[in-house]
Design a protein around this motif. Structure first.
Motif, short mmCIF file in Angstrom:
data_model
loop_
_atom_site.label_atom_id
_atom_site.label_comp_id
_atom_site.label_asym_id
_atom_site.label_seq_id
_atom_site.Cartn_x
_atom_site.Cartn_y
_atom_site.Cartn_z
N LEU A 188 0.86 -1.18 0.00
CA LEU A 188 0.00 0.00 0.00
C LEU A 188 0.90 1.23 0.00
O LEU A 188 1.64 1.47 0.95
CB LEU A 188 -0.90 0.00 1.24
CG LEU A 188 -1.98 1.06 1.30
CD1 LEU A 188 -3.00 0.87 0.18
CD2 LEU A 188 -2.69 1.02 2.65
N PHE A 189 0.86 1.99 -1.13
CA PHE A 189 1.76 3.13 -1.30
C PHE A 189 1.08 4.46 -0.99
O PHE A 189 1.75 5.48 -0.90
CB PHE A 189 2.30 3.15 -2.75
CG PHE A 189 3.13 1.95 -3.08
CD1 PHE A 189 4.47 1.89 -2.72
CD2 PHE A 189 2.56 0.88 -3.75
CE1 PHE A 189 5.22 0.78 -3.02
CE2 PHE A 189 3.33 -0.24 -4.05
CZ PHE A 189 4.67 -0.29 -3.69
N ALA A 190 -0.22 4.49 -0.78
CA ALA A 190 -0.94 5.72 -0.45
C ALA A 190 -2.12 5.38 0.44
O ALA A 190 -2.70 4.30 0.34
CB ALA A 190 -1.43 6.43 -1.73
N LEU A 191 -2.43 6.28 1.37
CA LEU A 191 -3.55 6.05 2.27
C LEU A 191 -4.87 6.19 1.52
O LEU A 191 -5.02 7.09 0.68
CB LEU A 191 -3.51 7.05 3.42
CG LEU A 191 -2.33 6.92 4.39
CD1 LEU A 191 -2.38 8.01 5.44
CD2 LEU A 191 -2.34 5.54 5.05
N PRO A 192 -5.83 5.35 1.81
CA PRO A 192 -7.14 5.50 1.15
C PRO A 192 -7.77 6.83 1.52
O PRO A 192 -7.59 7.35 2.62
CB PRO A 192 -7.93 4.31 1.72
CG PRO A 192 -6.90 3.34 2.19
CD PRO A 192 -5.74 4.15 2.65
N GLN A 193 -8.56 7.37 0.59
CA GLN A 193 -9.19 8.67 0.81
C GLN A 193 -10.30 8.59 1.86
O GLN A 193 -10.57 9.58 2.55
CB GLN A 193 -9.75 9.21 -0.52
CG GLN A 193 -8.70 9.44 -1.58
CD GLN A 193 -7.70 10.51 -1.16
OE1 GLN A 193 -8.06 11.47 -0.46
NE2 GLN A 193 -6.44 10.37 -1.60
N ASP A 194 -10.92 7.44 2.02
CA ASP A 194 -12.04 7.30 2.97
C ASP A 194 -11.61 6.72 4.30
O ASP A 194 -12.46 6.28 5.10
CB ASP A 194 -13.13 6.43 2.36
CG ASP A 194 -12.60 5.05 1.97
OD1 ASP A 194 -11.36 4.89 1.95
OD2 ASP A 194 -13.42 4.16 1.69
N LEU A 195 -10.31 6.68 4.59
CA LEU A 195 -9.83 6.12 5.86
C LEU A 195 -10.03 7.14 6.98
O LEU A 195 -9.64 8.30 6.87
CB LEU A 195 -8.34 5.77 5.74
CG LEU A 195 -7.69 5.20 7.02
CD1 LEU A 195 -8.34 3.88 7.39
CD2 LEU A 195 -6.19 5.03 6.82
#
Length: 292
Positions: A39-46
């Motif tokens: 996982l290279f980027a945090l999810p937008q809905d986290l």
């Protein structure tokens, strides 16, 4: 030989992998792995709660611990605390606690109220008591509590500095294969002599004298005397006991033999005669004289 389209598709599925596990982006650093995938980027809905992660650089065990820290950090004299500066720094720390944990701040607010009270009393004019004695310093009770707390804290630090099992050292277990050879003790002649003397001493303590009853019959000895005098006319008194002495009889038997002689004389079966004083004593049977 040609293959059908379906057979060719099945052959390709067996030879080639079903999915490619190589990430598309190789230059970036993965933040985490989700179900095995980088996982290279945090999810937008986290959603991350505000208090999910807290880092405490300095913690205090209570209001006194914080107050003592502020005093010692600035090299203040505990016996002469500058209440204004200490109160300001204390309230600043309490305000930070209130923003994060209101329940924890309650205990610190009680100490803050005490500091403000002491500061207010120090601003009032000093009045002497009715007994013309100086009024106690408003900081006295606080100083006493701080000194007692500091002593207990130093004692706790000394106890914590002692080596502890599981923290500073571990207990080891070893199997010692030791062969003990039994050696015979060396006994000297003096030790043997002392042991023998001890045995003799105990034997003397437990020694006893047993008296046995010997069955002696006067009547039996009376018959023996009659048989001795039956073949002689006279017999000297001492000769009457020679046989007893030669046979090794003890004093008891000789006494019984003498009693038997006296009993015969009492029954008039024996006569005891003496010609003159200091002359030999003779004994003889009475019925022999009567027969003569």
């Amino acid at each position: 030989m040609s293959l059908s389209q379906d057979a060719a598709a099945e052959l390709n599925a067996l030879v080639e992998p079903r999915f490619d596990s190589t990430p598309d982006v190789l230059d970036s650093v993965a933040l985490a792995r989700l179900y095995g995938e980088p996982l290279f980027a945090l999810p937008q809905d986290l959603y991350i709660p505000p208090d999910a992660l807290e880092v405490f650089l300095e913690t205090f065990e209570g209001p006194l611990d914080l107050l003592l820290y502020l005093i010692r950090k600035q090299n203040f004299n505990v016996l002469d605390i500058p209440m204004a500066e200490v109160t300001r720094q204390y309230l600043s720390y309490v305000e930070q606690i209130r923003e994060h944990n209101l329940e924890l701040a309650g205990e610190y607010l009680l100490m803050a109220a005490m500091l403000i009270e002491i500061k207010s009393r120090m601003l009032l004019p000093v009045k002497k008591s009715d007994t013309d004695q100086e009024v106690d310093d408003p900081r006295a009770e606080l100083v006493r509590r701080l000194l007692e707390y500091e002593q207990m804290k130093l004692a706790a630090q000394k106890l914590d500095a002692l080596p502890q099992l599981g923290r500073d050292f571990h207990r080891t277990h070893a199997l010692a294969d030791i062969i003990v050879e039994q050696t015979l003790p060396e006994i000297s002649a003096d030790d043997l002599r002392m042991a023998w003397q001890d045995i003799m001493r105990r034997a003397r303590l437990n020694a006893n004298h047993r008296i046995t009853r010997e069955q002696l019959s006067v009547r039996d000895h009376m018959s023996q005397i009659l048989r001795q005098l039956n073949d002689v006319r006279f017999m000297e008194f001492t000769d009457l006991f020679l046989d007893r002495i030669h046979e090794g009889d003890g004093p008891a038997i000789i006494v019984v033999h003498f009693l038997a002689m006296l009993e015969l004389a009492r029954e008039s079966l024996l006569e005891i005669t003496q010609a003159e004083p200091y002359a030999p004593i003779y004994v003889r049977l009475s019925y022999l004289r009567a027969a003569a």
